[in-house]
Design an enzyme around this catalytic site. Structure first.
Site, PDB file in Angstrom:
ATOM      1  N   ASP A  37       0.863  -1.178   0.000  1.00 40.59           N
ATOM      2  CA  ASP A  37       0.000   0.000   0.000  1.00 40.59           C
ATOM      3  C   ASP A  37       0.907   1.238   0.000  1.00 40.59           C
ATOM      4  O   ASP A  37       2.127   1.135   0.216  1.00 40.59           O
ATOM      5  CB  ASP A  37      -0.889  -0.043   1.246  1.00 40.59           C
ATOM      6  CG  ASP A  37      -1.723   1.203   1.424  1.00 40.59           C
ATOM      7  OD1 ASP A  37      -2.392   1.613   0.454  1.00 40.59           O
ATOM      8  OD2 ASP A  37      -1.695   1.788   2.527  1.00 40.59           O
ATOM      9  N   ASP A  39      -0.312   5.118   1.050  1.00 39.55           N
ATOM     10  CA  ASP A  39      -0.607   6.042   2.144  1.00 39.55           C
ATOM     11  C   ASP A  39      -0.515   5.351   3.495  1.00 39.55           C
ATOM     12  O   ASP A  39      -1.146   4.317   3.736  1.00 39.55           O
ATOM     13  CB  ASP A  39      -2.014   6.626   1.984  1.00 39.55           C
ATOM     14  CG  ASP A  39      -2.122   7.612   0.844  1.00 39.55           C
ATOM     15  OD1 ASP A  39      -1.174   8.387   0.636  1.00 39.55           O
ATOM     16  OD2 ASP A  39      -3.166   7.609   0.151  1.00 39.55           O
ATOM     17  N   GLU A  86     -15.975   2.570   7.430  1.00 42.74           N
ATOM     18  CA  GLU A  86     -14.798   1.761   7.078  1.00 42.74           C
ATOM     19  C   GLU A  86     -14.265   0.983   8.270  1.00 42.74           C
ATOM     20  O   GLU A  86     -13.903  -0.199   8.144  1.00 42.74           O
ATOM     21  CB  GLU A  86     -13.690   2.671   6.535  1.00 42.74           C
ATOM     22  CG  GLU A  86     -12.414   1.921   6.177  1.00 42.74           C
ATOM     23  CD  GLU A  86     -11.253   2.846   5.880  1.00 42.74           C
ATOM     24  OE1 GLU A  86     -10.142   2.327   5.656  1.00 42.74           O
ATOM     25  OE2 GLU A  86     -11.442   4.076   5.882  1.00 42.74           O
ATOM     26  N   ALA A 155      -5.502   2.732  -3.011  1.00 46.58           N
ATOM     27  CA  ALA A 155      -6.801   3.321  -3.306  1.00 46.58           C
ATOM     28  C   ALA A 155      -6.692   4.842  -3.416  1.00 46.58           C
ATOM     29  O   ALA A 155      -7.690   5.530  -3.597  1.00 46.58           O
ATOM     30  CB  ALA A 155      -7.806   2.952  -2.215  1.00 46.58           C
ATOM     31  N   LYS A 207      -8.898  -4.153  -3.328  1.00 44.07           N
ATOM     32  CA  LYS A 207      -7.494  -4.192  -3.718  1.00 44.07           C
ATOM     33  C   LYS A 207      -7.002  -5.639  -3.703  1.00 44.07           C
ATOM     34  O   LYS A 207      -6.791  -6.212  -2.638  1.00 44.07           O
ATOM     35  CB  LYS A 207      -6.658  -3.346  -2.758  1.00 44.07           C
ATOM     36  CG  LYS A 207      -6.944  -1.870  -2.842  1.00 44.07           C
ATOM     37  CD  LYS A 207      -6.397  -1.106  -1.650  1.00 44.07           C
ATOM     38  CE  LYS A 207      -4.900  -1.129  -1.566  1.00 44.07           C
ATOM     39  NZ  LYS A 207      -4.390  -0.294  -0.463  1.00 44.07           N
ATOM     40  N   ASP A 232      -1.674  -0.973   5.826  1.00 39.40           N
ATOM     41  CA  ASP A 232      -2.042  -0.344   7.098  1.00 39.40           C
ATOM     42  C   ASP A 232      -3.531  -0.431   7.386  1.00 39.40           C
ATOM     43  O   ASP A 232      -3.990   0.098   8.400  1.00 39.40           O
ATOM     44  CB  ASP A 232      -1.608   1.132   7.112  1.00 39.40           C
ATOM     45  CG  ASP A 232      -2.546   2.022   6.312  1.00 39.40           C
ATOM     46  OD1 ASP A 232      -3.103   2.983   6.887  1.00 39.40           O
ATOM     47  OD2 ASP A 232      -2.760   1.740   5.127  1.00 39.40           O
TER      48      ASP A 232
END
Length: 293
Positions: A37, A39, A86, A155, A207, A232
């Site tokens: 990932d 960010d 989320e 994302a 993802k 993360d």
């Protein structure tokens, strides 16, 4: 390697972690790939000694003076509403999926209503507070040196990721492939610059490596059956799904909501690195893989 403060690290199953590490070491560099990932994985979660949130790719645009206050306020409004969903413990991923897609679509729609110039991305990155996680630049450089494929799976906004790599690292190497939400600039009939996001939409819960099937990158990594996965968020744990692998070592960075999320992270990641920790755990494993290659 520069000496860093000792990371707080939790192994969910120490015996299984040791076994996976040994298989990755024995497989050597020729069988290794990294799926990461961006960010708050490659980048920090906090800057300014933990006092300030590090900009994400969307945050970089939201803080740009070239975009309107209306866009910034809309971004915060969307985040405050959808982020609660989320991280909800009471909803399944299946229930969250359409809402996460809705979040990203609304964000992209809001962004598309802004007025642009083609310097938006480089200027926004230049003025951002984004910093790479300790050890990340070293990791990416060593992957380049050893020709180990790096799949950056995000994302976030692909244009921003590419610009960050160029500005803050100085290169995007041939071993690196980025899957993210890219947009392109277009001029409309009024000669106004607009952006248009490419399909498919990538969000935190869709993802997986099925997005790279039938690509040159997929052909380059098809014989590399050992994966070190870095993420993360809960959705990051499935980034290597969709393609067959022998060994997947999943490493999760948990920098928010530790008390609420630690047990869940221990279930889905083999290794959990707390407190916005460094890449030292991965670098030390790479040392051993290099020595065995």
């Amino acid at each position: 390697m520069t000496e860093q403060k000792k990371d707080r690290i939790i192994y969910g199953n120490p015996e299984l972690v040791a076994l996976k590490k040994q298989k990755i070491i024995q497989g050597g560099l020729k069988n290794l790939q990294i799926v990461s990932d961006f960010d708050r994985t490659m980048t920090r979660a906090f800057v300014n000694n933990g006092k300030t949130h590090c900009d994400t790719t969307y945050g970089i645009l939201e803080s740009s003076p070239k975009l309107s206050q209306k866009y910034r306020e809309k971004g915060k409004e969307l985040y405050n509403y959808y982020h609660t969903i989320e991280i909800s413990h009471s909803m399944t991923i299946e229930e969250k999926l359409p809402l996460m897609k809705e979040w990203y679509q609304n964000n992209h729609t809001s962004l598309a209503e802004e007025r642009f110039d083609e310097n938006l991305v480089p200027d926004s990155v230049k003025n951002s507070n984004l910093e790479f996680r300790d050890g990340c630049v070293d990791l990416v450089s060593r992957l380049k040196q050893n020709n180990v494929p790096l799949l950056i799976f995000s994302a976030g906004i692909g244009n921003i990721i590419s610009e960050v790599l160029m500005q803050r690292m100085g290169f995007i190497s041939d071993n690196t492939h980025i899957v993210a939400n890219f947009f392109k600039f277009e001029k409309n009939s009024e000669d106004r610059v607009e952006i248009k996001f490419q399909e498919p939409l990538i969000h935190m819960f869709n993802k997986n490596e099925s997005h790279i099937l039938n690509t040159d990158y997929a052909n380059n990594v098809k014989e590399r059956k050992n994966v070190i996965l870095l993420g993360d968020s809960v959705g990051d744990a499935t980034m290597a799904d969709g393609v067959e692998h022998d060994t997947i070592l999943k490493i999760g960075f948990l920098s928010f909501h530790e008390n609420e999320m630690i047990e869940r992270y221990k279930e889905i990641f083999d290794i959990v690195i707390l407190d916005d920790g460094s890449m030292n755990e991965i670098l030390q494993l790479l040392d051993l893989v290099e020595k065995n290659s």
